[in-house]
Design a protein around this motif. Structure first.
Motif, PDB file in Angstrom:
ATOM      1  N   UNK A  35       0.699  -1.471   0.577  1.00  0.00           N
ATOM      2  CA  UNK A  35      -0.126  -0.437   0.017  1.00  0.00           C
ATOM      3  C   UNK A  35       0.682   1.017  -0.212  1.00  0.00           C
ATOM      4  N   UNK A  36       2.063   1.148   0.992  1.00  0.00           N
ATOM      5  CA  UNK A  36       2.406   2.225   0.766  1.00  0.00           C
ATOM      6  C   UNK A  36       3.142   2.120  -0.416  1.00  0.00           C
ATOM      7  N   UNK A  37       4.017   1.356  -1.157  1.00  0.00           N
ATOM      8  CA  UNK A  37       5.028   1.312  -2.711  1.00  0.00           C
ATOM      9  C   UNK A  37       3.453   2.349  -3.706  1.00  0.00           C
ATOM     10  N   UNK A  38       1.673   1.938  -3.472  1.00  0.00           N
ATOM     11  CA  UNK A  38       1.102   2.635  -3.897  1.00  0.00           C
ATOM     12  C   UNK A  38       0.633   4.218  -3.915  1.00  0.00           C
ATOM     13  N   UNK A  39       1.749   4.502  -2.513  1.00  0.00           N
ATOM     14  CA  UNK A  39       1.331   5.888  -2.742  1.00  0.00           C
ATOM     15  C   UNK A  39       0.303   5.922  -1.757  1.00  0.00           C
ATOM     16  N   UNK A  40      -0.747   5.350  -1.289  1.00  0.00           N
ATOM     17  CA  UNK A  40      -1.349   4.713  -0.088  1.00  0.00           C
ATOM     18  C   UNK A  40      -1.082   6.195   1.187  1.00  0.00           C
ATOM     19  N   UNK A  41      -2.361   6.717   1.165  1.00  0.00           N
ATOM     20  CA  UNK A  41      -2.073   7.343   2.491  1.00  0.00           C
ATOM     21  C   UNK A  41      -2.706   6.801   3.728  1.00  0.00           C
ATOM     22  N   UNK A  42      -3.961   6.855   3.176  1.00  0.00           N
ATOM     23  CA  UNK A  42      -5.284   6.957   4.095  1.00  0.00           C
ATOM     24  C   UNK A  42      -5.573   5.617   4.261  1.00  0.00           C
ATOM     25  N   UNK A  43      -6.311   5.522   5.213  1.00  0.00           N
ATOM     26  CA  UNK A  43      -6.841   3.597   4.701  1.00  0.00           C
ATOM     27  C   UNK A  43      -8.235   3.806   6.066  1.00  0.00           C
ATOM     28  N   UNK A  44      -9.245   3.183   6.184  1.00  0.00           N
ATOM     29  CA  UNK A  44     -10.375   2.841   6.762  1.00  0.00           C
ATOM     30  C   UNK A  44     -10.852   1.772   7.489  1.00  0.00           C
ATOM     31  N   UNK A  45     -10.748   2.146   8.160  1.00  0.00           N
ATOM     32  CA  UNK A  45     -11.032   0.499   8.951  1.00  0.00           C
ATOM     33  C   UNK A  45     -11.973   0.365  10.822  1.00  0.00           C
ATOM     34  N   UNK A  46     -12.704  -0.338  10.518  1.00  0.00           N
ATOM     35  CA  UNK A  46     -13.298  -0.391  12.057  1.00  0.00           C
ATOM     36  C   UNK A  46     -12.518  -1.670  12.710  1.00  0.00           C
ATOM     37  N   UNK A  47     -11.819  -1.718  14.091  1.00  0.00           N
ATOM     38  CA  UNK A  47     -11.026  -2.687  14.726  1.00  0.00           C
ATOM     39  C   UNK A  47     -11.710  -4.331  14.587  1.00  0.00           C
ATOM     40  N   UNK A  48     -11.193  -4.987  15.141  1.00  0.00           N
ATOM     41  CA  UNK A  48     -11.091  -6.184  15.749  1.00  0.00           C
ATOM     42  C   UNK A  48     -10.285  -6.931  16.162  1.00  0.00           C
ATOM     43  N   UNK A  49     -10.326  -8.159  16.122  1.00  0.00           N
ATOM     44  CA  UNK A  49      -9.514  -9.323  16.596  1.00  0.00           C
ATOM     45  C   UNK A  49      -8.536  -9.910  15.671  1.00  0.00           C
ATOM     46  N   UNK A  50      -9.293  -9.909  15.136  1.00  0.00           N
ATOM     47  CA  UNK A  50      -9.141 -10.800  13.369  1.00  0.00           C
ATOM     48  C   UNK A  50      -8.035 -10.103  12.697  1.00  0.00           C
ATOM     49  N   UNK A  51      -7.996  -8.358  13.461  1.00  0.00           N
ATOM     50  CA  UNK A  51      -6.907  -7.948  11.779  1.00  0.00           C
ATOM     51  C   UNK A  51      -5.925  -7.112  13.056  1.00  0.00           C
ATOM     52  N   UNK A  52      -5.166  -7.578  14.186  1.00  0.00           N
ATOM     53  CA  UNK A  52      -4.564  -7.805  15.271  1.00  0.00           C
ATOM     54  C   UNK A  52      -3.362  -7.056  14.327  1.00  0.00           C
ATOM     55  N   UNK A  53      -3.208  -7.889  13.734  1.00  0.00           N
ATOM     56  CA  UNK A  53      -1.315  -8.166  13.163  1.00  0.00           C
ATOM     57  C   UNK A  53      -1.593  -7.143  12.013  1.00  0.00           C
ATOM     58  N   UNK A  54      -2.384  -6.508  11.439  1.00  0.00           N
ATOM     59  CA  UNK A  54      -2.504  -5.552  10.617  1.00  0.00           C
ATOM     60  C   UNK A  54      -2.903  -4.413  11.069  1.00  0.00           C
ATOM     61  N   UNK A  55      -3.085  -3.597  12.354  1.00  0.00           N
ATOM     62  CA  UNK A  55      -3.097  -2.928  12.991  1.00  0.00           C
ATOM     63  C   UNK A  55      -1.350  -2.604  12.888  1.00  0.00           C
ATOM     64  N   UNK A  56      -1.099  -3.578  13.628  1.00  0.00           N
ATOM     65  CA  UNK A  56       0.091  -2.504  14.060  1.00  0.00           C
ATOM     66  C   UNK A  56       1.109  -3.001  13.186  1.00  0.00           C
ATOM     67  N   UNK A  57       0.989  -3.682  11.304  1.00  0.00           N
ATOM     68  CA  UNK A  57       1.929  -2.960  10.832  1.00  0.00           C
ATOM     69  C   UNK A  57       0.944  -1.615  10.210  1.00  0.00           C
ATOM     70  N   UNK A  58       0.634  -1.225  10.427  1.00  0.00           N
ATOM     71  CA  UNK A  58      -0.037   0.109   9.762  1.00  0.00           C
ATOM     72  C   UNK A  58       0.040   0.885  10.913  1.00  0.00           C
ATOM     73  N   UNK A  59       0.112   0.592  12.311  1.00  0.00           N
ATOM     74  CA  UNK A  59       0.397   1.843  12.892  1.00  0.00           C
ATOM     75  C   UNK A  59       1.988   1.980  12.669  1.00  0.00           C
ATOM     76  N   UNK A  60       3.257   0.316  12.379  1.00  0.00           N
ATOM     77  CA  UNK A  60       4.199   1.563  12.093  1.00  0.00           C
ATOM     78  C   UNK A  60       4.297   1.711  10.628  1.00  0.00           C
ATOM     79  N   UNK A  61       3.807   2.367  10.180  1.00  0.00           N
ATOM     80  CA  UNK A  61       4.147   2.815   8.537  1.00  0.00           C
ATOM     81  C   UNK A  61       4.491   3.920   9.073  1.00  0.00           C
ATOM     82  N   UNK A  62       5.639   4.648   8.199  1.00  0.00           N
ATOM     83  CA  UNK A  62       5.481   6.392   8.560  1.00  0.00           C
ATOM     84  C   UNK A  62       5.049   6.930   7.652  1.00  0.00           C
TER      85      UNK A  62
END
Length: 600
Positions: A35-62
């Motif tokens: 997503x970073x390489x595609x120049x996406x700078x915003x993603x839209x979501x509702x959190x949940x346990x089944x996406x914890x790893x994805x949320x962590x990766x997004x949180x670390x994205x610069x």
């Protein structure tokens, strides 16, 4: 140091960097990198346990900012708006099962308007499938892939970490404004955590989405040469009709150049509104749903030699309820670049596959100096246009405003409110319009500045779309003012998303036209007796108080002369501001379309 040593040093550095980039990374981080390489700078979501790893990766994205919505449908609408304003693709993320099911209305709206979107769902562990796992959405559960398969081009269930690179390429390859595809990818939570070598793929993704990759349909030059020779460079009465696929900022610029170069009057469909300035001498206004008198008069006339259509589906609303007058007595020439040809069997004309933006760029460079007759052509066409504009956008005999059907003398006429908004708001504002009676008033009375800044979900038209989509549009284009025009019925559906704007201090203005009714059908209920009024009347909710309770600054307007001061206050406020305007229920200005509907 000799040149050879310098080269060796540089090569060694590249090797070291490549080795570092190939260090183990998780599947979730690989997804975010793509997503970073595609120049996406915003993603839209509702959190949940089944996406914890994805949320962590997004949180670390610069470079990627996560926007947490109130509801997955709202998140999907936000991503849709982001895609339209950024001309990238929208991304929304949620859990499989209930999350994906809540994405479905947003998927349907994006599918109907051909908006490029990526939906990412986190699924139950692959080891839990087929065991009655909680929220199992695989084939052994509710089979969500089967539910969404008709709304997206690519349905991907990632079961093997080794396929992540290939599947992300497949998922994102068509997510551009040439192919306008949509993709859904489901990733089990255990697979999200697994390690892969992803650095090399990230570089490949950067190339895939970079400036070297063609992302536009080319123009059909031979056909355009014929169009010029037979019509544009001849003393022919020619008009343009612009649809949704000609409605973006870059195309709008060159369309204006072409229209002025050949002195061609331009109409838009409702979905094309925003592609041409409606206060321009060549503007015909809207043809079809919410249409204007001038557009209906010119396009339905058999005095027109050719109507050239660009990027329109010519569906029910775009064609004035499939009116035969659209094609009668004239040559109908249709240019389109849709990879999914619209259903136009009722028209009886084929379309020419040609990129809309590229087509106008080619036409703008046409050599008119080499045509000795062109000055005379222009003179003849200008005389015709002078006759055309004698028909006003608004025909006074059909624009008389009677007393409100409900609300008494204190009720404001929505058309007057829209006209005043148009006078007071900056011309470069991104205008986002919802579905309902107010959509007709806005389309009819708002004069677009013609810079690709009018947004609406045109084909499916879900109520409440604009409330959320406006957030995505503002985040994609923060330099422009953004105003959302919606109604009280829409607020009942997705009004909670204004708290998302408040949470992230998104500076935008919400204008809620409150008529205490589902206005478009309330007219039918009480004037035609089509259905009982109980189905269309709404309580007089206090949306000002509702907004204030969610941290959104809000004011109520009951008199037209209050609007200027309240808008001034809203423009100074650093965050979302809601203006509740108390209107009555009036017949919507949709005469020409209604007449065609009655005859069909």
């Amino acid at each position: 140091m000799r040149d050879g040593e310098i080269q060796l040093t540089v090569s060694a550095q590249i090797v070291l960097e490549t080795m570092g980039s190939l260090a183990p990374s998780s599947v979730s981080k690989t997804v975010v990198k793509s997503l970073e390489s595609a120049k996406i700078d915003h993603v839209f979501l509702v959190p949940g346990k089944l996406i914890y790893p994805l949320l962590e990766a997004i949180d670390e994205s610069p470079s990627i900012r996560a926007i947490v919505g109130a509801h997955e449908t709202g998140s999907a609408f936000m991503a849709d708006g982001y895609a339209r304003a950024s001309r990238k693709f929208g991304v929304c993320i949620g859990i499989s099962g209930p999350g994906t099911m809540n994405f479905v209305p947003g998927m349907a709206a994006a599918h109907a308007d051909q908006i490029p979107m990526l939906y990412i769902a986190g699924g139950v562990s692959s080891q839990a499938e087929g065991k009655g796992a909680f929220q199992d959405a695989t084939l052994s559960g509710i089979f969500e892939s089967g539910v969404v398969k008709n709304l997206v081009e690519n349905v991907i269930e990632l079961k093997n970490k080794e396929n992540i690179q290939a599947e992300m390429r497949r998922a994102t390859d068509g997510l551009n404004w040439m192919r306008r595809a949509r993709s859904f990818i489901s990733i089990p939570i255990d697979v999200q955590k697994q390690e892969v070598l992803s650095g090399q793929d990230a570089a490949r993704q950067l190339y895939d989405h970079g400036e070297f990759n063609v992302r536009e349909v080319p123009a059909s030059r031979a056909v355009l040469d014929a169009l010029c020779k037979q019509y544009l460079l001849k003393s022919k009465r020619v008009a343009f009709l612009i649809g949704s696929r000609g409605n973006d900022a870059e195309t709008a610029k060159v369309l204006l150049e072409v229209a002025e170069k050949f002195h061609i009057p331009v109409a838009t469909t409702l979905s094309g509104k925003g592609a041409f300035p409606e206060d321009h001498v060549l503007a015909l206004g809207i043809y079809g749903f919410s249409g204007h008198s001038r557009a209906a008069h010119v396009i339905n006339s058999d005095g027109l030699d050719a109507l050239v259509v660009f990027g329109s589906d010519l569906n029910q609303r775009d064609s004035m309820n499939w009116s035969k007058k659209l094609a009668a007595g004239k040559e109908l020439i249709i240019f389109d670049d849709s990879f999914d040809p619209p259903a136009m069997g009722h028209i009886g004309h084929g379309s020419i596959f040609s990129g809309i933006g590229a087509t106008f760029r080619v036409l703008s460079k046409t050599d008119t100096d080499s045509s000795a007759d062109f000055p005379k052509v222009l003179e003849t066409r200008k005389a015709w246009v002078a006759e055309v504009i004698q028909t006003p956008l608004y025909d006074d005999q059909f624009e008389q405003v009677s007393a409100g059907v409900s609300g008494g003398d204190r009720s404001l006429y929505p058309g007057d409110v829209v006209k005043r908004l148009c006078q007071l708001l900056p011309k470069d504002s991104n205008v986002v319009v919802d579905s309902g009676a107010h959509r007709i008033f806005m389309a009819h009375y708002w004069l677009s500045s013609g810079i690709g800044n009018y947004f609406s979900s045109s084909s499916l038209a879900p109520m409440g779309w604009a409330i959320a989509a406006g957030i995505g549009i503002k985040l994609a284009a923060p330099e422009r003012p953004c105003v959302v025009v919606t109604g009280d019925g829409c607020m009942l559906m997705h009004g909670m998303e204004i708290q998302t704007a408040a949470r992230y201090r998104v500076k935008m203005i919400y204008v809620v036209l409150n008529n205490s009714a589902h206005g478009a059908i309330h007219i039918d209920a009480i004037s035609k007796g089509s259905i009982s009024e109980q189905f269309t009347k709404l309580p007089r909710h206090d949306w000002t108080a509702f907004a204030s309770s969610l941290g959104v600054a809000a004011r109520m307007v009951e008199h037209l002369d209050e609007l200027e001061d309240v808008l001034s206050e809203a423009s100074r406020y650093n965050g979302p501001f809601l203006i509740e305007v108390m209107t009555g229920v009036f017949p919507a200005p949709n005469r020409y379309y209604a007449e065609c509907a009655a005859c069909s």
